[in-house]
Design an enzyme around this catalytic site. Sequence first.
Site, PDB file in Angstrom:
ATOM      1  CG  ASP A  24      -4.269 106.842 103.738  1.00 48.54           C
ATOM      2  OD1 ASP A  24      -4.757 105.636 103.743  1.00 48.54           O
ATOM      3  OD2 ASP A  24      -4.681 107.685 102.961  1.00 48.54           O
TER       4      ASP A  24
ATOM      5  CG  ASP B 276       9.919 102.488  98.010  1.00 46.06           C
ATOM      6  OD1 ASP B 276      10.657 102.821  99.145  1.00 46.06           O
ATOM      7  OD2 ASP B 276       8.775 102.037  98.604  1.00 46.06           O
TER       8      ASP B 276
END
Length: 759
Positions: A459, A142
Amino acid sequence: MAINIQESTFLPLQEKIVSNNKIARAIELIVLSLLVSMLVYRVVSLKDQHHYLPWLLAFLCESWFTFIWILSMCTKWNQCYTITYPERLLERVNESEYPEVDIFVTTADPILEPCIITMNTVLSLLAVDYPTNKLALYLSDDACSPLTFYSLVETTKFAKLWVPFCKKYNIQVRAPFRYFTSNSTSLDHDSLEFRNEHKKMKNEYDYLYKKIEVAAQRPFTCDDPNSDFSVFCDVNRSDHPAIIKVVSENTELPYIIYISREKNPKHDQHYKAGAMNVLARVSGVMTNAPLMLNVDCDMYANNPQVFLHAMCVVFGYKNDQDCGFVQFPQAFYNGLKDDPFGNQLANFYYIMNGLSAIQGIFYGGSNCFHRRKVIYGLSPNDIKNTENIRNEDLHKVFGKSFELRDSAAQILSGSNPNIDQKSPSCFIEAAIDVASCSYEYGTQWGKKVGWLYGSTTEDMLTGLNIHGRGWKSVLCSPYPPPFLGCAPSTYPSSLAQQKRWATGLLEVLFTDKNPLLLTMKGNLWFRQALAYHWICLWGARSIPEICYAFLPTYCIITGSHFLPKVNEQAFIIPVGIFVIYNVYVLWEIKRLGVSLRMWWNLQRMGRVTAVTAWFFGFLSVVLKLIGLSKIAFEVTKKEHKPNNGDGVSDHCDKNASRFTFDKSPMIMVGVVILLVNMTALLNGVLKLLKVDHNDIWTELLGLGLGEMFCSMWLLLCFWEFLKGLFGNGKYRIPSSIIWKSGVLALFFVRICRRSSQPI
């Protein structure tokens, strides 16, 4: 209940073992009865109080503590764990029947997450005991860093030597930076051939390490327009096109693909969830494996049979609903002795086993095997055939890419997911298309498909959505630990991690995936919803924790009390809660084989973390909800210390467990609590010095022994902060924090004194 796919005469590939939990249940019920008794006492005795404020505040705080205790009890009530038998899998299932697995490794910053750590994770995953032709590894960068890409290219060259070496000699630790240490058992093989190859591998790894280290210290040049690095020329990490490179299609290794998704300031990137969705789409176009493993860049595969353990669960259940995903626990290789910062998750053991007895373990963001069809939004009772899936529906859900829609249709219909057996490089153009910023607009990515948006703890939100659709999950904890990661090794980095967790978890409750809503409208079990509330309310716990921490000082300064007096029979209730709870937690910890010192560290850090990191996480969510600020994703710094072969580690460094401080405002609340409690204790002592020796006992009763003890207990919990007031260098709390905290403490004391004066 686990149902084995083999005939009844065969032993199972996995077993769910239920443990006896009667003693723990009895103790928890005793504590609950004492908590309820305390609440009843407060209601009954309210009319007799001269100071209503501390009494009412204590009642509200204790009501919250009772509620949290009930949530914890419901989660831990049943205890079970899963045992897997990979040796039976090897005997029973042919390798050709193993499903393909796409491996996702994510990194976001080559400075905070050193490339050598990421590359060791990559090497450990490439060398696992699993057919090479059934694996594909995707590295998501990223930061769009040429250093990360360069490191991956050089690591791939080393992997061509490392992977065969590990498999030839059945090396157990397959992350080189852990294998080549002075305390490694690498020389168990006595053959001259092995010793020569071992020496060669050590030299090759040292060379790789030096190349990455040197590359990190100089800027990358891209003078050659034909070079693979030319795409990184003048790249802005927050504004650049998608970069996808197939690093290896060598049959000796799994496929290795580098991905840096497109970034544009005008488009929300959704942090890690956005990166994971790009990985899901790109892998769906390129390899489309039915299983996906996601691993953080610092979580290397410590057990080479980890994939086989996962397959024991996959093959061990006849009903897919019982295995929506397989989660392996997070453990740490660099954990400091006795866990001084309370961040190694040892106290979650019984919570995790309790979840295993309900609908399954939470998704932990790493070390997790997902079924692609589950990530694609399929529910357990959905039966979809390719012929019945309309192209228009696929377009609305998965986007405009024909390649992705075709691969998704194959996954959802349960047909062979392989894409014409072509190599990944044939799909570069299609992969770049699905990695673009605008691809998700008008689709269900991040809403119903993939990793969900709306929380920095993507998550937890994604796992909650999976459970809400009716899937179960499995916690698999083989030995040796399947994955080992890098725990925060300094107090400031631990604070940042805890704040991010508290922020993201609390955000979950303000989405359309609220656990209670999914219980009423979805297929989330009620007890599973309570378990989700237990963890998602971390940030909210800070408010009653802070209030309760200030109550003793308020009462000592004002001459009031919030606890029963010593001469009251009700005094036994808070004493019983304190003693039984602490002995119970100590008993639980000792069953895990950890030290008394770790128990104390976990106890004190439970108080410290709640009033510092969790409180600021709570504030972040409040400010977001009222529209005053946005929540930013903070990457936790990964510490890497090069191995010099001297055997020195953090365990031997006497200063490693010492608290260091920076100018973060998060520690200010802790300093204020410390200062006001010190002031209250000093105030109480001065009062005692002024009274006659014969009246000392009467004066003690008037002061309130319970309140004095609470202040002393808090002083012990914040002892490291006290040392920080008088420390030197990085071990000293910055003067600006001390002065600001001192002003707030004086303000609080002044308010207490004014409230005690008659009107």
